[in-house]
Design a protein around this motif. Structure first.
Motif, mmCIF file in Angstrom:
data_model
loop_
_atom_site.group_PDB
_atom_site.id
_atom_site.type_symbol
_atom_site.label_atom_id
_atom_site.label_comp_id
_atom_site.label_asym_id
_atom_site.label_seq_id
_atom_site.Cartn_x
_atom_site.Cartn_y
_atom_site.Cartn_z
ATOM 1 N N ALA A 110 -3.573 -1.638 -9.533
ATOM 2 C CA ALA A 110 -2.172 -1.273 -9.300
ATOM 3 C C ALA A 110 -2.033 0.242 -9.160
ATOM 4 C CB ALA A 110 -1.297 -1.791 -10.439
ATOM 5 N N TYR A 111 -2.897 0.990 -9.892
ATOM 6 C CA TYR A 111 -2.799 2.452 -9.847
ATOM 7 C C TYR A 111 -3.180 3.012 -8.481
ATOM 8 C CZ TYR A 111 -2.376 2.362 -14.949
ATOM 9 O OH TYR A 111 -1.967 2.144 -16.217
ATOM 10 N N THR A 112 -3.867 2.223 -7.672
ATOM 11 C CA THR A 112 -4.287 2.762 -6.369
ATOM 12 C C THR A 112 -3.133 2.747 -5.362
ATOM 13 O OG1 THR A 112 -5.072 0.631 -5.537
ATOM 14 C CG2 THR A 112 -6.657 1.976 -6.749
ATOM 15 N N ALA A 113 -2.055 2.039 -5.676
ATOM 16 C CA ALA A 113 -0.878 2.101 -4.814
ATOM 17 C C ALA A 113 -0.190 3.421 -5.066
ATOM 18 C CB ALA A 113 0.061 0.945 -5.134
ATOM 19 N N PRO A 114 0.218 4.149 -4.034
ATOM 20 C CA PRO A 114 0.886 5.434 -4.267
ATOM 21 C C PRO A 114 2.193 5.226 -5.020
ATOM 22 C CG PRO A 114 0.806 4.920 -1.899
ATOM 23 C CD PRO A 114 0.119 3.807 -2.598
ATOM 24 N N GLU A 115 2.398 6.001 -6.080
ATOM 25 C CA GLU A 115 3.631 5.845 -6.851
ATOM 26 C C GLU A 115 4.823 6.194 -5.982
ATOM 27 O OE1 GLU A 115 3.828 7.768 -10.622
ATOM 28 O OE2 GLU A 115 2.314 6.451 -11.517
ATOM 29 N N ALA A 116 5.927 5.511 -6.181
ATOM 30 C CA ALA A 116 7.129 5.767 -5.382
ATOM 31 C C ALA A 116 8.334 5.641 -6.288
ATOM 32 C CB ALA A 116 7.209 4.765 -4.242
ATOM 33 N N THR A 117 9.342 6.457 -6.016
ATOM 34 C CA THR A 117 10.540 6.435 -6.853
ATOM 35 C C THR A 117 11.591 5.543 -6.209
ATOM 36 O OG1 THR A 117 10.028 8.708 -7.421
ATOM 37 C CG2 THR A 117 12.196 7.893 -8.069
#
Lengths: 236, 268
Positions: B53-60
């Motif tokens: 899951a951490y490999t997905a770029p974080e998004a707000t």
């Protein structure tokens, strides 16, 4: 040190009681050794010596969630919504649908907080599993009838508490480590794993997409995941 | 274990959800046999997969999403809080009537216990009274039977009359009547009292000169000097008896006469 951490980890749910118990124990020992009355300093020392990592902030917030504590919910949302939304958006590639899924995930957390049980695994993986399952359902299922089924609370499978790698890093540092390890994989391994994880494809579907033999795809996925595991174990 | 090795290669792909249906069915069948090692390895593999899951770029997400969520959550928290106070007084109310009930039961038990004890006392008293009455009744019956026998001895023509004059004393004399079936009755008026702690005892003097006097019943005259002595079963028959005698003996009587007879009457 891991043994001590594992021990204190057990008392995460009731940090207040645990702190108080340590405090009384320390003050009692002090009293009998020095033949003096326990002082306020001893009490304060017992509380401040508790390092922030001994009690998981998520576990505290979750126990408050059971009491329908709105501010605990807000804190959990602020802590994890970027990760959850990023994951769902990566799967669905569509902002408003992703927000809908994220809303569902957090509302389920609010309404069924009791469903989350520490014995089923650490909280963040649990939350991500729920978000991924819902997002993949959106991706695959188009019929309204099947959508309605999703409204029911789902029973998630157990996730192991992997003590060494779970506690060796905090969320932020582990995220960086995972990204670095996956980026370092053979590009074909990485691509195959991404197709499985973010698009929910099976071995044979990936083989068809990449036009590669089935056995090759299987070993890319397995070897890539094992390398990620070794990399995380090496960080302890 | 060979069996497990064959499945071990599938565990990561299973946790990832990438197994094709046949392989997934085979692994799930194996896990359903309760293989502890494989089940644990699957849980570990799930944890590993979750890290992806951490490999997905974080998004707000938009502020509107948070606004909508918080609005829903606040409304639900409020209705939860409103539902709660109804439960609380009920919780507090239950112990109150329970205590009341407990107190009432204790009082009830005390009253019942006291009543039972009172009843027991009364019953005991009644039993005691009854026993006394029975005893009195028995005594009366006995007296009545004796009186009846005395009367019969007196009336029966077959009774033999034996005069027993006082030895050396004027006036006072006893009269005995001996009936073979009913016994001996000795009666007299104005009979002087024996000395304190002494009684008047009847003796049967046998005809055989070698035989000793046979002891019989004893009694006192009443306050008026009236003397009645009934012997229902005399120790010997009239034929063997030469005379009747009465001596003064210590209370409780004696096996043989210790004093000179006061009254003596020959059996004819």
């Amino acid at each position: 040190m891991p043994a001590l951490q594992a021990k204190t980890q057990g008392a995460r749910i009731i940090p207040g009681l645990h702190g108080l118990r340590i405090c009384f124990f320390v003050s009692d020992v002090y009293y009998f050794k020095e033949r003096k009355k326990p002082t306020l300093v001893m009490f304060l020392a017992a509380f401040t010596s508790r390092s922030p990592r001994e009690v998981s902030p998520d576990a505290t917030l979750l126990s408050r969630l059971l009491q329908k504590d709105v501010s605990a919910f807000e804190q959990l949302y602020d802590r994890h919504s970027r990760l959850v939304y990023g994951l769902v958006l990566r799967i669905l590639q569509h902002a408003s649908t992703s927000e809908e899924v994220v809303q569902d995930v957090f509302l389920q957390l609010w309404r069924n907080a009791a469903q989350y049980d520490e014995s089923r695994g650490p909280f963040v993986p649990w939350l991500c599993t729920m978000a991924r399952n819902r997002a993949l359902d959106h991706l695959r299922l188009k019929s309204e009838r099947q959508r309605r089924r999703e409204d029911l609370p789902e029973e998630l499978p157990s996730i192991a508490v992997a003590p060494e790698y779970e506690k060796a890093l905090d969320d932020q540092r582990r995220a960086e480590r995972v990204r670095a390890l996956v980026a370092a994989l053979n590009p074909q391994q990485k691509r195959a794993i991404e197709l499985a994880y973010f698009e929910g494809l099976s071995h044979s579907e990936i083989a068809a997409t990449l036009k590669e033999p089935l056995g090759t795809v299987k070993s890319w996925i397995r070897n890539g995941l094992l390398r990620l595991k070794e990399g995380l174990q090496a960080t302890t | 274990m060979n069996n497990c090795d064959q499945f071990r290669e599938l565990l990561e792909a299973y946790a990832l959800g990438a197994l094709d249906p046949e392989e997934r069915a085979a692994l799930e069948a194996h896990l359903a046999t309760g293989c502890h090692d494989c089940a644990r390895s699957v849980e570990e593999a799930r944890w590993l997969v979750c890290q992806l899951a951490y490999t997905a770029p974080e998004a707000t997400p938009s502020d509107m999403l948070k606004g909508r969520l918080m609005q829903t959550v606040r409304a639900e928290a409020q209705s939860h809080a409103e539902a709660k106070p109804q439960a609380l007084p009920a919780k507090r109310y239950v112990p109150v009537w329970m205590w009341g009930l407990a107190a009432a039961m204790i009082v009830f038990m005390i009253v019942v216990t006291r009543n039972v004890r009172h009843l027991q006392d009364e019953t005991r008293e009644a039993e005691h009274l009854n026993a006394e009455l029975m005893e009195g009744n028995h005594k009366l019956e006995k007296e009545l039977a004796e009186t009846k026998r005395e009367a019969m001895i007196m009336m029966d023509p077959k009774s033999v009359k034996i005069m027993m004059p006082a030895n050396g004393k004027q006036g006072a004399q006893l009269e005995a009547k001996w009936n073979a079936q009913l016994g001996v009755l000795v009666m007299g008026d104005k009979i002087p009292m024996p000395a304190p702690h002494h009684v008047l005892q009847l003796w049967l003097i046998p005809k055989d000169p070698k035989a000793k006097p046979m002891p019989s019943m004893m009694t006192w005259p009443d306050a008026d000097g009236k003397f009645i002595l009934l012997v229902s079963n005399p120790p010997d028959s009239m034929g063997n008896t030469k005379a009747l005698a009465i001596t003064e003996e210590p209370e409780g009587g004696s096996p043989g006469p210790t004093t000179t007879p006061i009254y003596v009457g020959g059996v004819s």
